[in-house]
Enzyme design. Structure first.
Site, PDB file in Angstrom:
ATOM      1  CG  HIS A  67      47.988  26.016  39.915  1.00 26.03           C
ATOM      2  ND1 HIS A  67      47.005  26.265  38.993  1.00 26.03           N
ATOM      3  CD2 HIS A  67      48.940  26.976  39.727  1.00 26.03           C
ATOM      4  CE1 HIS A  67      47.343  27.306  38.256  1.00 26.03           C
ATOM      5  NE2 HIS A  67      48.514  27.756  38.685  1.00 26.03           N
ATOM      6  CE  LYS A 102      68.152  37.217  42.498  1.00 29.23           C
ATOM      7  NZ  LYS A 102      69.134  38.250  42.183  1.00 29.23           N
ATOM      8  CB  THR A 109      45.480  32.368  43.985  1.00 28.54           C
ATOM      9  OG1 THR A 109      44.761  33.377  43.298  1.00 28.54           O
ATOM     10  CG2 THR A 109      44.988  31.013  43.546  1.00 28.54           C
ATOM     11  CE  LYS A 135      46.161  30.627  39.520  1.00 29.25           C
ATOM     12  NZ  LYS A 135      46.012  31.346  38.266  1.00 29.25           N
ATOM     13  NE  ARG A 188      51.950  35.193  26.161  1.00 30.19           N
ATOM     14  CZ  ARG A 188      51.991  34.364  27.192  1.00 30.19           C
ATOM     15  NH1 ARG A 188      50.963  34.218  27.977  1.00 30.19           N
ATOM     16  NH2 ARG A 188      53.090  33.687  27.442  1.00 30.19           N
ATOM     17  CB  THR A 236      48.618  48.342  45.819  1.00 30.38           C
ATOM     18  OG1 THR A 236      47.642  48.147  44.822  1.00 30.38           O
ATOM     19  CG2 THR A 236      48.660  47.131  46.721  1.00 30.38           C
ATOM     20  CB  SER A 249      64.586  29.546  43.054  1.00 36.20           C
ATOM     21  OG  SER A 249      63.477  29.570  42.210  1.00 36.20           O
ATOM     22  CB  SER A 298      50.415  26.120  37.085  1.00 35.82           C
ATOM     23  OG  SER A 298      51.432  26.757  36.356  1.00 35.82           O
ATOM     24  CB  THR A 317      53.612  30.260  29.985  1.00 39.14           C
ATOM     25  OG1 THR A 317      53.026  31.522  29.713  1.00 39.14           O
ATOM     26  CG2 THR A 317      52.928  29.622  31.164  1.00 39.14           C
TER      27      THR A 317
HETATM   28  N1  PLP Z   1      51.649  31.216  41.296  1.00 43.39           N
HETATM   29  C1  PLP Z   1      51.374  30.321  40.335  1.00 43.39           C
HETATM   30  C2  PLP Z   1      52.076  29.004  40.371  1.00 43.39           C
HETATM   31  C3  PLP Z   1      50.437  30.605  39.333  1.00 43.39           C
HETATM   32  O1  PLP Z   1      50.182  29.703  38.388  1.00 43.39           O
HETATM   33  C4  PLP Z   1      49.804  31.867  39.335  1.00 43.39           C
HETATM   34  C5  PLP Z   1      48.814  32.216  38.295  1.00 43.39           C
HETATM   35  O2  PLP Z   1      48.622  31.644  37.292  1.00 43.39           O
HETATM   36  C6  PLP Z   1      50.129  32.758  40.332  1.00 43.39           C
HETATM   37  C7  PLP Z   1      51.055  32.409  41.283  1.00 43.39           C
HETATM   38  C8  PLP Z   1      49.485  34.109  40.402  1.00 43.39           C
HETATM   39  O3  PLP Z   1      48.192  33.977  40.888  1.00 43.39           O
HETATM   40  P1  PLP Z   1      47.160  35.176  40.758  1.00 43.39           P
HETATM   41  O4  PLP Z   1      46.355  34.891  39.554  1.00 43.39           O
HETATM   42  O5  PLP Z   1      46.370  35.135  41.997  1.00 43.39           O
HETATM   43  O6  PLP Z   1      47.979  36.396  40.625  1.00 43.39           O
END
Ligand code: PLP
Length: 916
Positions: free
Chosen positions: A229, A168, A257, A260, A33, A289, A149, A201, A375
């Site tokens: 998303h 799982k 989130t 975004k 990357r 945290t 899942s 995503s 990814t």
């Molecule tokens: N879940 C999905 C499907 C995502 O695409 C992402 C981030 O790209 C996250 C969770 C994590 O989100 P955050 O950026 O708030 O950590």
């Protein structure tokens, strides 16, 4: 590391080497990357400045931001964030448990819960942390809980589940049937949770929410949805897909989130009071945290309010998506994700994906981050394009045009650097140009392992794909889009592997032998004739054949196969040195060299003074797919696939596929001693496989020759020469050929019986089949080739190649008087040298009248007994003139490629008949 103490035994693990090797591997896979440092400005967003590799400040447009609604640059948010920071300070100063819970945190949690219509919500520093912590906490606290899942779930969920020892189970992406199957087959009493997203995503797929929720209810499972998303974008108030489909209260956990569409920072879960209390109390990633800065919480509340109340914002966003997609469609740029705001352009190769993204940034000022492993899975590498309401129509047009330039306008072809390979690439290029006249084609040449092992017979080496592997590896490396090869050099394993293939051209399939001009003297002097070849198949078939087919000018012709390597021109040059008397090459290869002037001059020079023999198709069967040029690309390279589909020669492609499949029955690789070739018998497509298989067994199998008889007694299957014809031959002008010509086609040995063999010296002589050829050879005549008993016309295309340059219209056909008329009627030049009259008075009439199937050895046999033939008789013959003449009479004879094939078929049929 500090210096070693000699008294203590320590690990010799080399961390630096370890890191280097891991990073090097990542780099060579193309998945390493690279980050660009964006100089982000709220006034210019989505445009930004960055410093390029040369240290120059450049401008680009961001096409991969997740700040979907551009709220991260909205002055309303910036102002409130500044105001709150001025009032409250920057950080929260503690975990939620220890001084980090402010009124602002609770206010945001209440706002989120209200938005999602849940009892409560819990803030995290990111949605990643929310996913990981919640799932991990559930798993650890409920050890029997089974995670079910979706296979494409986000890394944060996978990490959360992976951190536990719970069971799982993975269901296929968005596949409700697979999910149900898992639910049905899992212990009913075990607690279960189904984990999924609403909008995926990368692919932009939308989950069948109602179906999954319905299954969860039926099988009494908890449900966990990631709406990362979707929040801010979908549903009446922007609460996400659950809101859009009216399913808000039917899922146990919602993850979202704030980073975004909301344009701020942080993540959350929304759930019942009980569950929130549970995760709040046991979730390590929540407890240990520092909490979000208060200004973040206030800004997020402001942003959510804006989303809920300002419909224009989201309308503009979705309008822009429509414009973007019509812009892409206009340039024929394929994308997926049409159901959502995510536009995904599949590239399918990490290096290529990066190369494209680099070009977009450097040449066009377009910033799209390549999406590579982990990814996405290998082969799913893509450009994920996102848009905001701030992208203008001009921005969109620029993006579409730039993508068009990068994706569609150039194609890179790779192939070997030999002259022949370059000639093949030229053929492919001209085919592409016909359909894609504006396409820029770049050619990258390289040497293959086979080229490097130049002095070693390849069948002595381990491995396959000596000439093709380096070339097709270029596709995986993203160096090229299309690879061009001789298909006969490619292993069956690779051809049936997971790339896309298209045979684009197939030339003459036969082999040819090129001899030095002193070959005749050497035969006469009884010297051993050394034939250069590097294939067991050729060694086996051609040497056996040549022993009978070379002019029989000594009592016993001795032949020896001598290994030879190198490309066409080097092999031909080796003839001059006297190392070899002859060399065997593929006809197609030499002939293709004539397509380019420089090569043609070179080859013409090398062939000067040489004598040639085109090996017969059936006796010296070519390698599977000989003469075929194949092109290859990655399945995921959509444009290359489109090019290949357009230039594919479907008939030849299918023929080659069939040959490769059949070849696979007998073995594979360059050590094999058999040939496989498609042979068209008039209209009938057949494939012959012949030689010695991988276990050392000799075989000869015809595919596509179907002749199924019902209860015909084998005694009633005859060939006309068994009937006892007598014949009288007369010769028209013994001793000479009337109207001499440069080239002759000898239809039957009788045609030259009374002619002095010397008449053919320095003439080009072709035979109807190998029987005639051998007899001509016994007369000391040099024969260039034959029609394999498939008729004169079957070799017309061979004659017309630049290598042969024989005009069939000027060729003299030496034949019998009765046949000469037929030939002449078709416009051919004929010389009738003899006549043959068959007497049918003495034939076995009972045999004839009781027969049910008859193989006609010649048309004259039929002609002289036709009046006696039973009505329902089945006619069988060879594909040449006899077939033509029977056909003219309205008879539809079944064609056998050789008399031998007919005899073998009869033998097999007889055995089956007896067994039945
Ligand atoms: N879940 C999905 C499907 C995502 O695409 C992402 C981030 O790209 C996250 C969770 C994590 O989100 P955050 O950026 O708030 O950590």
């Amino acid at each position: 590391m500090s210096e070693k103490d000699p008294d203590i035994s320590v690990s010799s693990f080399d961390f630096d080497e370890f890191i280097k090797s891991k990073l090097d591997a990542l780099k060579s896979s193309g998945s390493y990357r690279h980050f660009i440092s964006i100089d982000k400005q709220i006034t210019t967003f989505p445009k930004f400045q960055y410093i390029n590799d040369q240290g120059i400040s450049m401008q680009a447009t961001n096409w991969c931001t997740n700040d979907y609604l551009a709220l991260g640059s909205w002055s309303g948010n910036v102002d409130i964030s500044n105001e709150t920071t001025s009032k409250v300070g920057t950080g929260s100063g503690g975990t939620r448990n220890i001084s980090g819970s402010t009124i602002y945190h609770r206010q945001l949690e209440k706002r989120i819960a209200g938005w999602h219509k849940t009892e409560n919500a819990l803030l995290f520093n990111s949605a990643y942390q929310a996913n990981q912590t919640t799932l991990c906490t559930l798993g650890r606290m409920i050890p029997d809980l089974i995670f079910i899942s979706d296979e494409e779930n986000h890394a944060s969920m996978i990490e959360g589940m992976r951190a536990t020892s719970n069971k799982k189970l993975i269901f296929k992406h968005n596949d409700v049937a697979d999910l149900e199957h898992i639910l049905k087959t899992t212990i009913a009493s075990a607690p279960k949770i189904i984990v999924f997203e609403s909008v995926y995503s990368i692919s932009g797929t939308v989950t069948p929410l109602s179906a999954i929720i319905e299954l969860a209810k039926r099988y009494q499972c908890l449900t966990y949805i990631d709406e990362v998303h979707a929040v801010g974008l979908y549903g009446n108030t922007g609460a996400g897909m659950l809101e859009k489909f009216g399913l808000e209260r039917s899922v146990d956990f919602i993850n979202g989130t704030l980073s975004k569409a909301i344009g701020v920072f942080g993540g959350y879960i929304a759930a019942s009071n009980n569950w929130i209390d549970f995760v709040r109390s046991f979730g390590s990633g929540f407890i240990f945290t520092t909490s979000l800065p208060p200004s973040i919480c206030v800004t997020a509340v402001n942003s959510i309010h804006e989303i809920k109340t300002n419909q224009v914002l989201r309308n503009d966003f979705f309008k822009n998506i429509v414009i973007l997609r019509s812009g892409l469609a206009q340039f024929n740029i394929h994308f997926t994700g049409a159901e959502t705001h995510i536009t995904n352009i599949l590239i399918g190769n990490a290096s290529r994906c990066k190369a494209i993204a680099d070009r977009l940034l450097n040449e066009f000022g377009i910033y799209v981050q390549p999406i590579n492993q982990p990814t996405v899975k290998k082969g799913q590498e893509c450009l994920r394009i996102t848009i905001t309401p701030r992208h203008s129509i001009a921005d969109i047009q620029h993006l579409a045009k730039s993508l068009n330039s990068v994706l569609n306008q150039k194609i890179i072809i790779t192939g070997r650097s030999s002259r022949l390979s370059i000639a093949q690439i030229e053929i492919v290029k001209s085919k592409i140009n016909v359909h894609f006249p504006n396409l820029e084609i770049e050619v990258k040449l390289k040497d293959s392992k086979g080229d490097r092992l130049i002095n070693i017979p390849l069948h002595t080496q381990e491995g396959i794909d000596f000439f093709t592997e380096d070339i097709f590896n270029d596709l995986d490396q993203g160096v090229a889009d299309i690879a061009v090869h001789s298909l006969k050099d490619m292993s069956t394993e690779h051809f049936f592997g997971d790339h896309t293939f298209a045979v684009v051209d197939r030339a003459e399939v036969r082999d040819i032998v090129i001899f030095n001009s002193n070959i005749i003297d050497n035969i006469k002097e009884n010297k051993t004739i050394r034939i250069g070849t590097c294939s067991f198949r050729r060694e086996l078939m051609a040497l056996d054949f040549l022993k009978k087919a070379l002019p029989q000018l000594s009592s016993d012709i001795k032949l020896e196969a001598v290994p030879i390597r190198g490309n066409i021109e080097t092999r031909l040059s080796k003839l001059k040195t006297g190392e070899y008397d002859g060399i065997i090459l593929a006809f197609a290869g030499i002939d293709r060299m004539f397509k380019n002037n420089e090569n043609a001059t070179l080859i013409t020079g090398l062939l000067h003074d040489k004598k040639i023999m085109v090996l017969p198709l059936i006796d010296c069967l070519p390698a599977p797919c000989q003469g075929a040029i194949v092109t290859e690309c990655l399945k995921s390279n959509l444009f290359a696939n489109e090019v290949l589909a357009t230039i594919k020669d479907v008939k030849n492609h299918e023929q080659c596929v069939a040959e490769k499949r059949i070849a696979n029955n007998y073995g594979s690789g360059c050590i094999q001693k058999f040939g496989v070739s498609s042979i068209t018998l008039n209209q009938q497509e057949t494939i012959l496989a012949k030689g010695i298989d991988q276990y050392g067994n000799e075989f000869e199998d015809w595919y596509g020759l179907e002749l199924n008889l019902d209860h015909v007694h084998p005694d009633h299957i005859i060939s006309s020469d068994q009937l006892g014809f007598t014949s009288i031959k007369t010769y028209s002008s013994p001793g000479k050929i009337v109207g001499a010509s440069n080239s002759y086609f000898i239809s039957h040995i009788s045609a030259v019986n009374e002619i002095a063999p010397e008449s053919f010296i320095n003439h080009r002589v072709w035979a109807a089949g190998t029987t005639t050829w051998y007899k001509l050879a016994q007369l000391g005549i040099w024969v260039e080739g034959c029609a394999d008993s498939m008729g004169f016309k079957s070799i017309h295309s061979l004659f017309q190649t630049e290598l042969m340059s024989i005009n069939p219209d000027e060729m003299k056909i030496l034949t019998s008087e009765s046949s000469a008329m037929k030939w002449a009627n078709e416009g051919f030049q004929t010389v009738s040298t003899y006549d043959i009259q068959y007497q049918s008075s003495l034939i076995d009439k009972y045999k004839l009248t009781s027969s049910k199937l008859i193989f006609w050895n010649c048309f004259a046999h039929y002609d002289s007994v036709k009046a006696l033939l039973p009505e329902e008789i089945i006619h069988v013959c060879l594909p040449g003139k006899t077939y033509d003449q029977l056909k003219e009479l309205g008879i539809n004879p079944i064609v056998f490629p050789t008399f031998d094939a007919f005899t073998k078929w009869k033998k097999k049929y007889t055995l089956q008949y007896i067994a039945a």
